[in-house]
Design a protein around this motif. Sequence first.
Motif, PDB file in Angstrom:
ATOM      1  N   ALA A   1      -8.434  12.848  -2.521  1.00 34.39           N
ATOM      2  CA  ALA A   1      -8.715  14.165  -1.901  1.00 34.39           C
ATOM      3  C   ALA A   1      -8.454  13.800  -0.326  1.00 34.39           C
ATOM      4  CB  ALA A   1      -9.871  15.080  -2.058  1.00 34.39           C
ATOM      5  N   LEU A   2      -7.285  14.471  -0.142  1.00 36.52           N
ATOM      6  CA  LEU A   2      -6.972  14.321   1.441  1.00 36.52           C
ATOM      7  C   LEU A   2      -6.849  12.832   2.061  1.00 36.52           C
ATOM      8  CD1 LEU A   2      -9.394  17.100   2.959  1.00 36.52           C
ATOM      9  CD2 LEU A   2      -6.982  17.197   2.440  1.00 36.52           C
ATOM     10  N   ARG A   3      -6.186  12.079   0.866  1.00 30.91           N
ATOM     11  CA  ARG A   3      -6.140  10.653   1.276  1.00 30.91           C
ATOM     12  C   ARG A   3      -7.473   9.883   1.736  1.00 30.91           C
ATOM     13  NH1 ARG A   3      -0.442  10.316   4.246  1.00 30.91           N
ATOM     14  NH2 ARG A   3       0.927  10.500   2.452  1.00 30.91           N
ATOM     15  N   GLY A   4      -8.570  10.299   0.785  1.00 29.84           N
ATOM     16  CA  GLY A   4      -9.880   9.452   1.210  1.00 29.84           C
ATOM     17  C   GLY A   4      -9.937   8.130   1.099  1.00 29.84           C
ATOM     18  N   TYR A   5      -8.963   7.536   0.200  1.00 24.26           N
ATOM     19  CA  TYR A   5      -9.123   6.013   0.185  1.00 24.26           C
ATOM     20  C   TYR A   5      -7.714   5.520   0.084  1.00 24.26           C
ATOM     21  CZ  TYR A   5     -13.360   7.828  -1.843  1.00 24.26           C
ATOM     22  OH  TYR A   5     -14.809   8.463  -1.847  1.00 24.26           O
ATOM     23  N   LEU A   6      -7.714   4.082   0.352  1.00 28.75           N
ATOM     24  CA  LEU A   6      -6.603   3.234   0.078  1.00 28.75           C
ATOM     25  C   LEU A   6      -7.006   1.958  -0.359  1.00 28.75           C
ATOM     26  CD1 LEU A   6      -6.154   0.817   2.504  1.00 28.75           C
ATOM     27  CD2 LEU A   6      -5.815   2.666   4.065  1.00 28.75           C
ATOM     28  N   HIS A   7      -6.013   1.402  -0.967  1.00 26.29           N
ATOM     29  CA  HIS A   7      -6.157  -0.040  -1.584  1.00 26.29           C
ATOM     30  C   HIS A   7      -5.027  -1.072  -1.165  1.00 26.29           C
ATOM     31  CE1 HIS A   7      -3.972  -0.213  -5.627  1.00 26.29           C
ATOM     32  NE2 HIS A   7      -4.221   1.157  -5.243  1.00 26.29           N
ATOM     33  N   ILE A   8      -4.889  -2.134  -1.110  1.00 24.37           N
ATOM     34  CA  ILE A   8      -3.851  -3.190  -1.112  1.00 24.37           C
ATOM     35  C   ILE A   8      -3.486  -3.415  -2.612  1.00 24.37           C
ATOM     36  CG2 ILE A   8      -3.365  -5.585  -0.467  1.00 24.37           C
ATOM     37  CD1 ILE A   8      -5.417  -5.092   1.809  1.00 24.37           C
ATOM     38  N   VAL A   9      -2.203  -2.946  -2.632  1.00 22.04           N
ATOM     39  CA  VAL A   9      -1.703  -3.032  -4.115  1.00 22.04           C
ATOM     40  C   VAL A   9      -1.859  -4.221  -4.894  1.00 22.04           C
ATOM     41  CG1 VAL A   9       0.295  -2.550  -5.353  1.00 22.04           C
ATOM     42  CG2 VAL A   9      -0.185  -0.880  -3.660  1.00 22.04           C
ATOM     43  N   ASP A  10      -1.525  -5.406  -4.206  1.00 23.28           N
ATOM     44  CA  ASP A  10      -1.357  -6.578  -4.876  1.00 23.28           C
ATOM     45  C   ASP A  10      -2.619  -7.427  -4.750  1.00 23.28           C
ATOM     46  OD1 ASP A  10      -0.970  -7.333  -2.106  1.00 23.28           O
ATOM     47  OD2 ASP A  10       0.559  -8.605  -2.632  1.00 23.28           O
ATOM     48  N   HIS A  11      -3.836  -6.884  -4.264  1.00 23.41           N
ATOM     49  CA  HIS A  11      -5.203  -7.447  -3.965  1.00 23.41           C
ATOM     50  C   HIS A  11      -5.409  -8.481  -5.094  1.00 23.41           C
ATOM     51  CE1 HIS A  11      -8.981  -8.235  -2.263  1.00 23.41           C
ATOM     52  NE2 HIS A  11      -8.574  -8.306  -1.168  1.00 23.41           N
ATOM     53  N   ALA A  12      -5.517  -7.941  -6.248  1.00 22.15           N
ATOM     54  CA  ALA A  12      -6.097  -8.503  -7.399  1.00 22.15           C
ATOM     55  C   ALA A  12      -5.149  -9.620  -7.777  1.00 22.15           C
ATOM     56  CB  ALA A  12      -5.963  -7.597  -8.759  1.00 22.15           C
ATOM     57  N   VAL A  13      -3.967  -9.845  -7.498  1.00 21.83           N
ATOM     58  CA  VAL A  13      -3.052 -10.914  -7.762  1.00 21.83           C
ATOM     59  C   VAL A  13      -3.453 -12.144  -6.684  1.00 21.83           C
ATOM     60  CG1 VAL A  13      -0.932 -11.749  -7.711  1.00 21.83           C
ATOM     61  CG2 VAL A  13      -1.296  -9.618  -8.568  1.00 21.83           C
ATOM     62  N   GLN A  14      -3.522 -11.500  -5.488  1.00 24.71           N
ATOM     63  CA  GLN A  14      -3.633 -12.442  -4.382  1.00 24.71           C
ATOM     64  C   GLN A  14      -5.291 -13.166  -4.705  1.00 24.71           C
ATOM     65  OE1 GLN A  14      -3.952 -10.519  -0.422  1.00 24.71           O
ATOM     66  NE2 GLN A  14      -1.861  -9.879  -0.748  1.00 24.71           N
ATOM     67  N   ARG A  15      -6.224 -12.460  -5.020  1.00 24.51           N
ATOM     68  CA  ARG A  15      -7.598 -13.069  -5.466  1.00 24.51           C
ATOM     69  C   ARG A  15      -7.874 -13.605  -6.899  1.00 24.51           C
ATOM     70  NH1 ARG A  15     -11.552 -12.106  -1.961  1.00 24.51           N
ATOM     71  NH2 ARG A  15     -12.983 -12.059  -3.592  1.00 24.51           N
ATOM     72  N   ARG A  16      -6.792 -13.639  -7.656  1.00 26.51           N
ATOM     73  CA  ARG A  16      -6.965 -14.337  -9.174  1.00 26.51           C
ATOM     74  C   ARG A  16      -7.877 -15.483  -8.963  1.00 26.51           C
ATOM     75  NH1 ARG A  16      -3.628 -12.989 -13.553  1.00 26.51           N
ATOM     76  NH2 ARG A  16      -2.469 -11.853 -12.099  1.00 26.51           N
ATOM     77  N   GLY A  17      -8.856 -15.561  -9.750  1.00 29.79           N
ATOM     78  CA  GLY A  17      -9.544 -16.842  -9.843  1.00 29.79           C
ATOM     79  C   GLY A  17     -10.686 -16.611  -8.948  1.00 29.79           C
ATOM     80  N   HIS A  18     -10.860 -15.773  -7.964  1.00 25.54           N
ATOM     81  CA  HIS A  18     -12.086 -15.609  -7.292  1.00 25.54           C
ATOM     82  C   HIS A  18     -12.901 -14.457  -7.706  1.00 25.54           C
ATOM     83  CE1 HIS A  18     -10.269 -17.678  -3.898  1.00 25.54           C
ATOM     84  NE2 HIS A  18      -9.307 -17.146  -4.103  1.00 25.54           N
ATOM     85  N   ARG A  19     -14.284 -14.542  -7.768  1.00 23.72           N
ATOM     86  CA  ARG A  19     -15.192 -13.832  -8.121  1.00 23.72           C
ATOM     87  C   ARG A  19     -15.081 -12.435  -7.389  1.00 23.72           C
ATOM     88  NH1 ARG A  19     -21.437 -14.356  -7.355  1.00 23.72           N
ATOM     89  NH2 ARG A  19     -21.997 -12.415  -8.267  1.00 23.72           N
ATOM     90  N   HIS A  20     -14.870 -11.174  -8.189  1.00 25.70           N
ATOM     91  CA  HIS A  20     -14.690 -10.004  -7.564  1.00 25.70           C
ATOM     92  C   HIS A  20     -16.133  -9.165  -7.294  1.00 25.70           C
ATOM     93  CE1 HIS A  20     -10.412  -9.849  -8.023  1.00 25.70           C
ATOM     94  NE2 HIS A  20     -10.540 -10.242  -8.948  1.00 25.70           N
ATOM     95  N   ALA A  21     -16.320  -8.643  -6.161  1.00 30.65           N
ATOM     96  CA  ALA A  21     -17.594  -7.951  -5.997  1.00 30.65           C
ATOM     97  C   ALA A  21     -17.407  -6.631  -6.699  1.00 30.65           C
ATOM     98  CB  ALA A  21     -17.628  -7.460  -4.392  1.00 30.65           C
ATOM     99  N   SER A  22     -18.501  -6.051  -6.929  1.00 29.15           N
ATOM    100  CA  SER A  22     -18.443  -4.631  -7.752  1.00 29.15           C
ATOM    101  C   SER A  22     -18.115  -3.701  -6.585  1.00 29.15           C
ATOM    102  CB  SER A  22     -19.955  -4.363  -8.207  1.00 29.15           C
ATOM    103  OG  SER A  22     -20.927  -4.330  -7.058  1.00 29.15           O
ATOM    104  N   ARG A  23     -17.212  -2.845  -7.143  1.00 26.86           N
ATOM    105  CA  ARG A  23     -16.632  -1.848  -5.942  1.00 26.86           C
ATOM    106  C   ARG A  23     -17.426  -0.522  -6.229  1.00 26.86           C
ATOM    107  NH1 ARG A  23     -12.115   0.338  -8.542  1.00 26.86           N
ATOM    108  NH2 ARG A  23     -11.377  -1.801  -8.996  1.00 26.86           N
TER     109      ARG A  23
END
Length: 103
Positions: free
Chosen positions: A57-79
């Motif tokens: 709503a009203l562009r409340g959030y953004l994300h980097i589209v390829d971030h999951a690809v860039q961080r593959r193999g790294h431990r992901h923090a809970s969102r």
Amino acid sequence: MITYVGLLTQVDGSGYVKDRAAVFNAVLWPGRGHTVEEMEEELEQLTTAGLLCRFGALRGYLHIVDHAVQRRGHRHASRKLPSCPTHHRALTLPRQPAGSQRP
């Protein structure tokens, strides 16, 4: 380019952050005469180029589209922020059935 790289320091472990152009401008361009309007324009350019996705709503959030690809193999923090309705499914890798071997 500087704005895009700077945004990498602002996102969580999954590449998400609240969309706040004024805050990004203050953090990434302190005292350099860079205006919030210029930051907003750069965010729009990055979105048009497909590097960022702005949603909610009203562009409340953004994300980097390829971030999951860039961080593959790294431990992901809970969102703690909501998932992108457009890209979240596309970035989820299918699970292998139990007992199957990867090629």
